[in-house]
Enzyme design. Structure first.
Site, PDB file in Angstrom:
ATOM      1  N   LYS A 149       0.796  -1.231   0.000  1.00 23.25           N
ATOM      2  CA  LYS A 149       0.000   0.000   0.000  1.00 23.25           C
ATOM      3  C   LYS A 149       0.830   1.283   0.000  1.00 23.25           C
ATOM      4  CE  LYS A 149      -4.014  -2.263   2.073  1.00 23.25           C
ATOM      5  NZ  LYS A 149      -4.781  -2.503   3.308  1.00 23.25           N
TER       6      LYS A 149
ATOM      7  N   TYR B  42      -2.578  -0.328  11.215  1.00 19.78           N
ATOM      8  CA  TYR B  42      -4.024  -0.373  11.387  1.00 19.78           C
ATOM      9  C   TYR B  42      -4.442   0.109  12.777  1.00 19.78           C
ATOM     10  CZ  TYR B  42      -3.482  -3.188   7.193  1.00 19.78           C
ATOM     11  OH  TYR B  42      -3.135  -3.625   5.946  1.00 19.78           O
TER      12      TYR B  42
ATOM     13  N   VAL C 267      -1.298  -9.150   5.518  1.00 16.69           N
ATOM     14  CA  VAL C 267      -1.872 -10.401   6.019  1.00 16.69           C
ATOM     15  C   VAL C 267      -1.139 -11.624   5.478  1.00 16.69           C
ATOM     16  CG1 VAL C 267      -4.153  -9.413   6.417  1.00 16.69           C
ATOM     17  CG2 VAL C 267      -3.626 -10.442   4.191  1.00 16.69           C
TER      18      VAL C 267
END
Length: 464
Positions: free
Chosen positions: A73, A248, A266
């Site tokens: 990202k 997060y 993940v």
């Protein structure tokens, strides 16, 4: 032979210790909502450090390939900023922590994704690349070229993971259609999802993550290739958002305990960055409730605490830690010797190597010095480390210097530290404080040369 000369270095031995400590326990779960990720070996663990000069330390399963997932990202966000500019991207993607899980359907009051590190923001970042090049294949080719430039080698797609994500990506499609309904996603939904899943399915190793982190640490210049991959202003923005949003809803705990800009995925990977110094890559696929690698987080916490890597550590870093190096043959120092000893030593002083150090020594600079010492160990019997121009040595570096000196002792090599101001071993006005490593430390160069000559004479006696 000493471990400084042959075998694992001090840093490698330490990283192995970190691995063995973090492997204890089986906490965490695999990312079973992506079928291919549910099949990976949960016991794997890799760890890599990439230094500012491109040297990479790797241990354990550092050569195991895994999919980059959300560690991608920051890179796609960087590419979007590069193509669209800060103002256009900021109009459509926020930079505030969401406080929610990575896959929440989360937008702010302006109907923007709260930040580019959650799925909504990352999908929108990918869609912006399609506004520049609408063809998915061509957009992906550019993205792949950029990721590869940051990693310093050609990366490739894991087609099975990509196809698995395409089949099971209903939630991400829902996020994309929501963004389209809000008028912020301008490209095709299916093309945007396709490009996003492709970026997540690229195969990397912990070496790759460490080098990508090193590229960001170097302000956008790849430490291995020396080529600029991304602009410095973009790197500053990306690292800022990684600091506050990269882990997060676990970002607050991460910043306080680890204190490094970072991004998790993940797939089990974590990339962390210490600006100006190094990049870290960790892989272990068991995840906590935030979607972060359990063992990866534990390893980074240990690294930060033990090596003083927290970005708010106030010690300054000096990259030019070795001011000069030369042999004792160049010094005009007389020592108290017999005529026979003088004749013997006259031809041996070039086997005493002097390293003049300068600046403030933290882990990165100290590692560089000791790696240079290790690489040139065959050129000397005694190394003299002159700390006269060193202003500060942190506790980690102090232990590393003492450990290196101890490793050399009694194995056909020796080291002496010239420490007039007590930066390595603290002194009071009347005495030197006792402690590990004191036997390696003197206050003047004359004492150091005398110590070195004593060692050379001892070797001569033992060899006769």
């Amino acid at each position: 032979m000493s471990s400084l000369v042959a075998g694992p270095s001090l840093v490698e031995s330490y990283l192995e210790h970190i691995r063995n400590t973090c492997l204890v326990g089986t906490d965490g779960d695999l990312a079973d909502y992506i079928p291919e990720l549910a099949r990976v070996d949960p016991t794997k663990f890799g760890l890599s450090l990439a230094l500012h000069d491109g040297y990479v330390y790797s241990i354990a399963d550092a050569d195991i390939g895994f999919t980059i997932q959300s560690v991608s990202k920051p890179l796609t966000y960087a590419l979007a900023l590069t193509h669209k500019g800060f103002d256009q991207v900021d109009d459509r993607i926020g930079v505030e922590p969401s406080g929610e899980a990575f896959n929440e359907i989360s937008v702010d009051s302006k109907r923007r994704p709260r930040n580019p590190m959650i799925n909504a923001g990352a999908i929108l970042s990918a869609s912006m690349l399609l506004e520049v090049e609408p063809d998915v294949d061509l957009a992906f080719a550019e993205l792949l070229e950029f990721y590869s430039a940051c990693a310093g080698r050609q990366l490739a797609l894991d087609s099975e993971v990509y196809e698995s994500e395409m089949r099971s990506g209903a939630r991400n499609r829902a996020i994309a259609y929501m963004l389209q309904s809000f008028g912020v996603l301008h490209a095709s939904v299916e093309a945007s999802i396709d490009l996003y899943f492709r970026q997540c399915s690229l195969v990397v190793t912990t070496d790759d993550l460490a080098v990508i982190g090193g590229t960001l640490a170097n302000g956008g210049v790849n430490p291995r290739t020396g080529r600029r991959a991304v602009g410095q202003a973009v790197v500053q923005r990306v690292l800022s958002v990684m600091t506050t949003c990269g882990m997060y809803d676990g970002a607050g705990d991460w910043v306080t305990t680890v204190g490094l800009p970072a991004k998790s995925g993940v797939g089990g990977g974590i990339m962390a960055v210490l600006p100006g110094q190094l990049g870290i890559g960790v892989y272990s696929p068991l995840l906590d409730e935030h979607g972060n690698s359990v063992r990866g987080v534990a390893a980074c916490k240990r690294l930060s605490a033990d090596l003083g890597l927290h970005m708010f550590n106030v010690a300054r870093e000096s990259r030019v830690t070795v001011r000069s190096f030369h042999t004792a043959a160049e010094l005009d120092i007389d020592t108290d010797r017999t005529d026979a000893e003088r004749r013997y030593l006259r031809g041996k002083r070039d086997r005493i190597r002097i390293f003049e150090l300068q600046g403030d020594l933290t882990f990165s600079g100290t590692e560089s010095v000791l790696r240079r010492l290790r690489a040139t160990a065959k050129e000397f019997e005694v190394a003299i480390l002159d700390m006269t121009r060193v202003d500060h040595v942190d506790q980690v570096s102090r232990s590393m210097f003492v450990g290196a000196s101890r490793n050399l002792k009694g194995v056909q090599r020796s080291a002496v530290i010239v420490d007039p101001d007590g930066v390595v071993v603290r002194r009071s006005a009347h005495r030197t404080e006792p402690g590990p490593g004191i036997e390696f430390v003197v206050t003047t160069m004359a004492e150091a040369v005398a110590r070195a000559e004593d060692f050379l004479l001892k070797l001569a006696v033992e060899g006769s």
